[in-house]
Scaffold this motif. Sequence first.
Motif, PDB file in Angstrom:
ATOM      1  N   ALA A 240     -25.763  -1.935   0.391  1.00 30.61           N
ATOM      2  CA  ALA A 240     -24.672  -2.498  -0.408  1.00 30.61           C
ATOM      3  C   ALA A 240     -24.796  -2.048  -1.867  1.00 30.61           C
ATOM      4  O   ALA A 240     -24.927  -2.855  -2.775  1.00 30.61           O
ATOM      5  N   PRO A 241     -24.742  -0.730  -2.106  1.00 27.83           N
ATOM      6  CA  PRO A 241     -24.929  -0.248  -3.477  1.00 27.83           C
ATOM      7  C   PRO A 241     -23.784  -0.653  -4.405  1.00 27.83           C
ATOM      8  O   PRO A 241     -22.636  -0.779  -3.964  1.00 27.83           O
ATOM      9  N   LEU A 242     -24.123  -0.858  -5.671  1.00 30.38           N
ATOM     10  CA  LEU A 242     -23.117  -1.201  -6.686  1.00 30.38           C
ATOM     11  C   LEU A 242     -23.221  -0.173  -7.826  1.00 30.38           C
ATOM     12  O   LEU A 242     -23.730  -0.465  -8.902  1.00 30.38           O
ATOM     13  N   PRO A 243     -22.717   1.034  -7.598  1.00 31.01           N
ATOM     14  CA  PRO A 243     -22.969   2.111  -8.558  1.00 31.01           C
ATOM     15  C   PRO A 243     -22.008   2.212  -9.735  1.00 31.01           C
ATOM     16  O   PRO A 243     -22.292   2.915 -10.702  1.00 31.01           O
ATOM     17  N   LYS A 244     -20.859   1.512  -9.664  1.00 32.35           N
ATOM     18  CA  LYS A 244     -19.855   1.688 -10.720  1.00 32.35           C
ATOM     19  C   LYS A 244     -20.168   0.728 -11.870  1.00 32.35           C
ATOM     20  O   LYS A 244     -20.017  -0.488 -11.730  1.00 32.35           O
ATOM     21  N   VAL A 245     -20.598   1.279 -12.990  1.00 33.15           N
ATOM     22  CA  VAL A 245     -21.032   0.428 -14.100  1.00 33.15           C
ATOM     23  C   VAL A 245     -19.964   0.423 -15.191  1.00 33.15           C
ATOM     24  O   VAL A 245     -19.494   1.481 -15.612  1.00 33.15           O
ATOM     25  N   SER A 246     -19.572  -0.788 -15.632  1.00 35.79           N
ATOM     26  CA  SER A 246     -18.570  -0.843 -16.705  1.00 35.79           C
ATOM     27  C   SER A 246     -18.803  -2.061 -17.591  1.00 35.79           C
ATOM     28  O   SER A 246     -19.780  -2.792 -17.422  1.00 35.79           O
ATOM     29  N   PHE A 247     -17.877  -2.262 -18.531  1.00 36.98           N
ATOM     30  CA  PHE A 247     -17.975  -3.392 -19.452  1.00 36.98           C
ATOM     31  C   PHE A 247     -17.367  -4.645 -18.842  1.00 36.98           C
ATOM     32  O   PHE A 247     -16.427  -4.560 -18.064  1.00 36.98           O
ATOM     33  N   SER A 248     -17.877  -5.775 -19.244  1.00 39.45           N
ATOM     34  CA  SER A 248     -17.253  -7.030 -18.847  1.00 39.45           C
ATOM     35  C   SER A 248     -17.395  -7.995 -20.012  1.00 39.45           C
ATOM     36  O   SER A 248     -18.269  -7.812 -20.870  1.00 39.45           O
ATOM     37  N   GLY A 249     -16.533  -9.019 -20.037  1.00 42.03           N
ATOM     38  CA  GLY A 249     -16.501  -9.947 -21.164  1.00 42.03           C
ATOM     39  C   GLY A 249     -17.882 -10.495 -21.523  1.00 42.03           C
ATOM     40  O   GLY A 249     -18.622 -10.917 -20.650  1.00 42.03           O
ATOM     41  N   GLY A 250     -18.214 -10.474 -22.801  1.00 43.81           N
ATOM     42  CA  GLY A 250     -19.457 -11.078 -23.272  1.00 43.81           C
ATOM     43  C   GLY A 250     -20.665 -10.160 -23.189  1.00 43.81           C
ATOM     44  O   GLY A 250     -21.757 -10.538 -23.622  1.00 43.81           O
ATOM     45  N   ALA A 251     -20.493  -8.950 -22.669  1.00 50.03           N
ATOM     46  CA  ALA A 251     -21.638  -8.023 -22.560  1.00 50.03           C
ATOM     47  C   ALA A 251     -21.550  -6.959 -23.649  1.00 50.03           C
ATOM     48  O   ALA A 251     -20.490  -6.373 -23.869  1.00 50.03           O
ATOM     49  N   THR A 252     -22.671  -6.715 -24.322  1.00 53.34           N
ATOM     50  CA  THR A 252     -22.697  -5.720 -25.397  1.00 53.34           C
ATOM     51  C   THR A 252     -22.586  -4.308 -24.839  1.00 53.34           C
ATOM     52  O   THR A 252     -21.986  -3.428 -25.441  1.00 53.34           O
ATOM     53  N   ASN A 253     -23.227  -4.103 -23.695  1.00 47.50           N
ATOM     54  CA  ASN A 253     -23.255  -2.765 -23.103  1.00 47.50           C
ATOM     55  C   ASN A 253     -22.576  -2.758 -21.737  1.00 47.50           C
ATOM     56  O   ASN A 253     -22.326  -3.825 -21.166  1.00 47.50           O
ATOM     57  N   ALA A 254     -22.301  -1.559 -21.218  1.00 44.64           N
ATOM     58  CA  ALA A 254     -21.763  -1.447 -19.861  1.00 44.64           C
ATOM     59  C   ALA A 254     -22.871  -1.897 -18.907  1.00 44.64           C
ATOM     60  O   ALA A 254     -23.920  -1.264 -18.815  1.00 44.64           O
ATOM     61  N   ARG A 255     -22.649  -3.038 -18.257  1.00 49.54           N
ATOM     62  CA  ARG A 255     -23.742  -3.649 -17.485  1.00 49.54           C
ATOM     63  C   ARG A 255     -23.283  -4.188 -16.136  1.00 49.54           C
ATOM     64  O   ARG A 255     -24.095  -4.465 -15.256  1.00 49.54           O
ATOM     65  N   ILE A 256     -21.964  -4.346 -15.957  1.00 53.27           N
ATOM     66  CA  ILE A 256     -21.522  -4.953 -14.701  1.00 53.27           C
ATOM     67  C   ILE A 256     -21.460  -3.859 -13.631  1.00 53.27           C
ATOM     68  O   ILE A 256     -20.856  -2.806 -13.838  1.00 53.27           O
ATOM     69  N   HIS A 257     -22.147  -4.091 -12.525  1.00 49.49           N
ATOM     70  CA  HIS A 257     -22.268  -3.106 -11.446  1.00 49.49           C
ATOM     71  C   HIS A 257     -21.328  -3.496 -10.307  1.00 49.49           C
ATOM     72  O   HIS A 257     -21.408  -4.616  -9.802  1.00 49.49           O
ATOM     73  N   ALA A 258     -20.479  -2.560  -9.908  1.00 49.47           N
ATOM     74  CA  ALA A 258     -19.447  -2.869  -8.907  1.00 49.47           C
ATOM     75  C   ALA A 258     -19.466  -1.823  -7.790  1.00 49.47           C
ATOM     76  O   ALA A 258     -20.058  -0.758  -7.938  1.00 49.47           O
ATOM     77  N   PRO A 259     -18.795  -2.131  -6.666  1.00 50.77           N
ATOM     78  CA  PRO A 259     -18.736  -1.153  -5.569  1.00 50.77           C
ATOM     79  C   PRO A 259     -18.024   0.126  -6.016  1.00 50.77           C
ATOM     80  O   PRO A 259     -17.106   0.076  -6.829  1.00 50.77           O
ATOM     81  N   GLU A 260     -18.437   1.215  -5.445  1.00 51.58           N
ATOM     82  CA  GLU A 260     -17.892   2.541  -5.785  1.00 51.58           C
ATOM     83  C   GLU A 260     -16.369   2.597  -5.655  1.00 51.58           C
ATOM     84  O   GLU A 260     -15.684   3.144  -6.506  1.00 51.58           O
ATOM     85  N   ASP A 261     -15.848   2.005  -4.564  1.00 53.83           N
ATOM     86  CA  ASP A 261     -14.419   2.173  -4.267  1.00 53.83           C
ATOM     87  C   ASP A 261     -13.529   1.163  -4.995  1.00 53.83           C
ATOM     88  O   ASP A 261     -12.346   1.074  -4.733  1.00 53.83           O
ATOM     89  N   GLY A 262     -14.093   0.409  -5.923  1.00 50.84           N
ATOM     90  CA  GLY A 262     -13.284  -0.523  -6.698  1.00 50.84           C
ATOM     91  C   GLY A 262     -12.932  -1.803  -5.966  1.00 50.84           C
ATOM     92  O   GLY A 262     -12.147  -2.610  -6.458  1.00 50.84           O
TER      93      GLY A 262
END
Length: 582
Positions: A240-262
């Motif tokens: 169950a990899p979560l390779p898509k890393v992006s920004f989310s509210g309250g995070a200084t850096n791109a830290r939220i890891h999501a599924p590849e296919d969105g």
Amino acid sequence: MKKKVLTLFLAGILSASMLLPVSAESVSMTPGTYSVTEQGFGGEVTVTVTVDETSIQSVEIVGDGETPELGGVAVDRLDDEILAAQTPNVDGISGASVTSAAIITAATAALEQAGADVASMGSAEDAEDVERTEETLEADIVIVGAGGAGMTAAINATQAGKEVILLEKMPYAGGNTTKATGGMNAAETHYQEEQGIEDSIQQFIDDTMEGGHQINNIDLVTTMAENSAAGIDWLDSIGAPLPKVSFSGGATNARIHAPEDGSGVGEYLVAAFLETVDELGINVMYDTKAEELIVNDGKVEGVKASSKTVDYTINADAVILTTGGFGANEEMYTQYRPDLKGTVTTNAPGATGDGIVMAQAAGADLVDIDQIQLHPTVEQSTSMLITESVRGDGAILVNQSGVRFTDELLTRDKVSAAELEQEGCYAYIIFDQNLRDNLKAIEKYVKNGLTVQADTIEGLAEQLEIDPATLASTLETWNQAVADQNDAEFGRTTGMDHDLSTAPYYAIKIAPGIHHTMGGVKINTSAEVINTDGEVIPGLFAAGEVTGGVHGGNRIGGNAVADIVVFGRIAADSAVAYVDAQ
Ligand code: ADP
């Protein structure tokens, strides 16, 4: 969903005690096969009934568009129930009400085509004169609640060689976890490193504390942040990899890891967890509600639970509570927060705080119990949550006057508060086709008719009854801010990679809804439950939304999944060590 035809014979074996004896005189039908199609949640649902003169012979339901975790459960189960009860008047599956209603409506219409007087067929409740029995079961560890934390704990404890029973009061697993749409926060992960993203465990801790108004338990936050990258590795290991890393509210850096296919992280993880649970042969008892903890000499030694027909005594060396929060229990949340009476909730129906009540009865202390989070983007007629990723990927919020009123990626409490200050206490989330193309979650909103769509911004404004020139100017200013990477109006700094300039344009009307109950059972960093004297309750562990302290006064997006994965694993490790020491 797989196609299923059941014979009357099979249904008789499955639930003879539930068969409703329909009197031949009261039902008169024209023998044959009848099909009716209705709109379900994710697509069309077709019900085909075959009848003789006095009884329903078979029921077939096909609903390929329904999600396996929710609507699919209704597709899989209601055929048995209609057949067994010999009436379409069965209870729907809670949490899958749209699919259930479509099935019941279609079955009713099909039987009416056959000439049945459906009203005279009675309801499934009439058949419920079931005798209760008692059963005693044994396990090393009982885990209560098959959401994300519960399945994570069950998988880890089973892999460590323990005999686990996983109780779930609903007919399906997943709980609120299924509804998680964003991703999992984790710092210093291999994905961040591979993508050249600089982040640190310390920054993750600082952001979580800041987002939580500094009232979080810093030890729990530190534990979550320190173990988050290992959590991502563990998800890799179960496929169950979560390779898509992006920004989310309250995070200084791109830290939220999501599924590849969105796809939504919750549905994705629940499917992967269930697959692993199946592979490991874990005993999941659905429709079985834990009622109370068995406590002997201060030690927790099992659970009393009940299904529709059986009262269980389940003896175990350890119990892990993973029952989730209480955001679906209005009586309970208004007890702690009377001001929230009547607010819509995004929560799954099982989130009724049972674990908190059971733990309290065993002496557990509670923390931050009045800290309840509103999510700022909830569509009010369906209570459907519009994922934070929509804003994270570039959407803006405007009020009925067509102007922005906040940095859309501030923490949820701040964005919710800003919305409640607008006229009517609502807003519109605005995005474009480019954003839709890159975020799969949007398709669900479009399919469910939540979006308003137009080829021009002015056209969109007209449909929303907003002044077209004002909305056009708002978008122009925003697109310039993205080009300059400088939001002079509200100082937004994240989710500015793409402007909103690709037609068609979309809007969804949203307002705040109850989303997460931050407070709950007090635990230490080993996920042991703490009593009101500050001592560990032997044999009792807890993880996930049932606990308090991790999120403080406000949970930042991406931390619910971090919580269930990290503390689900820790709870399993601690319970396993406890069992070994007995
Ligand atoms: P978390 O995110 O902490 O894992 P979830 O809401 O995802 O929490 O999952 C909690 C699960 O616990 C839900 O599936 C819910 O139906 C289940 N649950 C809640 N109370 C009970 C209970 N008394 N007995 C069995 N299962 C329960």
